[in-house]
Design a protein around this motif. Sequence first.
Motif, PDB file in Angstrom:
ATOM      1  N   ASP A 248     -20.659 -33.471 -12.639  1.00 41.40           N
ATOM      2  CA  ASP A 248     -19.803 -32.349 -12.247  1.00 41.40           C
ATOM      3  C   ASP A 248     -19.657 -31.298 -13.346  1.00 41.40           C
ATOM      4  O   ASP A 248     -18.922 -30.325 -13.189  1.00 41.40           O
ATOM      5  N   SER A 249     -20.381 -31.493 -14.452  1.00 41.61           N
ATOM      6  CA  SER A 249     -20.396 -30.474 -15.510  1.00 41.61           C
ATOM      7  C   SER A 249     -21.611 -29.557 -15.401  1.00 41.61           C
ATOM      8  O   SER A 249     -21.831 -28.713 -16.269  1.00 41.61           O
TER       9      SER A 249
ATOM     10  N   VAL B 226     -21.214 -26.998 -18.645  1.00 45.13           N
ATOM     11  CA  VAL B 226     -19.942 -26.663 -19.273  1.00 45.13           C
ATOM     12  C   VAL B 226     -19.243 -27.972 -19.604  1.00 45.13           C
ATOM     13  O   VAL B 226     -19.038 -28.816 -18.724  1.00 45.13           O
ATOM     14  N   ALA B 227     -18.878 -28.171 -20.859  1.00 42.20           N
ATOM     15  CA  ALA B 227     -18.173 -29.388 -21.253  1.00 42.20           C
ATOM     16  C   ALA B 227     -16.885 -29.520 -20.451  1.00 42.20           C
ATOM     17  O   ALA B 227     -16.187 -28.529 -20.209  1.00 42.20           O
TER      18      ALA B 227
ATOM     19  N   ALA C  61     -11.658 -25.488 -17.642  1.00 42.45           N
ATOM     20  CA  ALA C  61     -10.381 -24.985 -17.126  1.00 42.45           C
ATOM     21  C   ALA C  61      -9.985 -23.655 -17.757  1.00 42.45           C
ATOM     22  O   ALA C  61      -9.269 -22.863 -17.135  1.00 42.45           O
ATOM     23  N   ALA C  62     -10.457 -23.406 -18.977  1.00 44.87           N
ATOM     24  CA  ALA C  62     -10.067 -22.166 -19.664  1.00 44.87           C
ATOM     25  C   ALA C  62     -10.891 -20.967 -19.216  1.00 44.87           C
ATOM     26  O   ALA C  62     -10.494 -19.820 -19.451  1.00 44.87           O
TER      27      ALA C  62
ATOM     28  N   GLN D 129     -12.660 -25.732 -10.172  1.00 46.36           N
ATOM     29  CA  GLN D 129     -12.440 -25.896 -11.609  1.00 46.36           C
ATOM     30  C   GLN D 129     -13.512 -26.821 -12.169  1.00 46.36           C
ATOM     31  O   GLN D 129     -13.238 -27.789 -12.872  1.00 46.36           O
ATOM     32  N   ARG D 130     -14.744 -26.501 -11.828  1.00 52.42           N
ATOM     33  CA  ARG D 130     -15.913 -27.226 -12.320  1.00 52.42           C
ATOM     34  C   ARG D 130     -16.992 -26.209 -12.639  1.00 52.42           C
ATOM     35  O   ARG D 130     -16.887 -25.042 -12.253  1.00 52.42           O
ATOM     36  N   ALA D 131     -18.021 -26.674 -13.300  1.00 54.41           N
ATOM     37  CA  ALA D 131     -19.103 -25.754 -13.669  1.00 54.41           C
ATOM     38  C   ALA D 131     -19.756 -25.112 -12.458  1.00 54.41           C
ATOM     39  O   ALA D 131     -20.303 -24.009 -12.557  1.00 54.41           O
TER      40      ALA D 131
END
Length: 392
Positions: A75-76, A227-228, A233-234, A267-269
Amino acid sequence: MSTPRLGSRDLFPDLQAHAYLNHAAVSPPSLAVRAAVQDVADTYARAGAGAWMHYAEQRNDLRRRLAALLGAASDSIGFVPNTSHGVLAVAMCFPWQRGDRVVLLRGEFPTNVTPWQRAAQVFELDLVWLDASAFAGGGDGLAKLAFELERGVRLVAVSAVQFQTGLRMPVRAMAEICHAHGAELFVDAIQAVGAVPVDVAADGVDYLAAGAHKWLMGMEGAGFLYVAPERVAALRPHLASWLSHEDATRFLFEGAGHLRYDRPLRQRADFVELGVMGSLAFAALHASVATLTQLGIATIYDHVQRLLDPLEEGLLALGFTSARAAKASQRSCVLSVVPPAGVELPTLWRALDDAGVACASPDGFLRFSPHWHNSLDDVAFALEATRRCLAR
């Protein structure tokens, strides 16, 4: 269909170049990749819209395979059309504040420069430049990076492998220094993933983007962004569209009352997956990643080094100057050399192409980039062709 074997071009029967040593530019598709592309066309020809869900599920399997290749959680991974889109997504969605400083490297391919320049103009950032060459050998690149980080930096952008010289950058050390100073690390990995081992978790990478058509041996039009988990989330989803939402397709399959515009963005890559994907390109990547996984990236890397060693030695004997790193840890699957004095690089490159050697000539270097199907016979052919071209 033949089983992939190191040093065998059985899966590339139509490849015209006698020695194809240009995977840092574009990889030719294997029979497996070509079959996957044809299958997409045939399936859509039969089923039309009914094929869409099948290839959406295939992309989810590809997501899992790429995650395993990178040492990441599935999911990243978000899919994008190319490396540029992945870089741009982070550049435009990062939580910038006016005056933030971004470290870029001279010598990088423009893909990992132009998006940050655009972000600097839009968000009023300050760009700080270091030389990529300072990270080679006993250079002071890390010390210079640390100096800038001590003055305050939000993000550092680096290519895992430099496209001109093949220099493999010290990504893990760079990540450690960045994190110690509160900065984040973005990696353009198109010259690494597929031939050079990459482990985003072990290396501490915050963001990574790559495209399919080079070392991953897919085709143009497919890429991905990592994305780690602690960073996603940021991000501010300035780039988003209908498929960026949670449950984005419910209104198409579950009857009336599901067409809404207020569904939260993921809220995932994969929020970067804005709209309909190119099924042809991603099916090609699915097939190519299966082959690479079967062979093993570490095995491929070692095989290519056994080709580059004699190729470098032979070119040095012909008067070339090698840009290959002396340290094994800084070597990629690229060998770049500078021709002997008095030899015009464009003329030599064209002569080699005419002689059946496919290579490249980026910014003053003659670049050779073999992959798993290349053999020592290709090396011998390339050296003899180079000798003959120089003799002219």
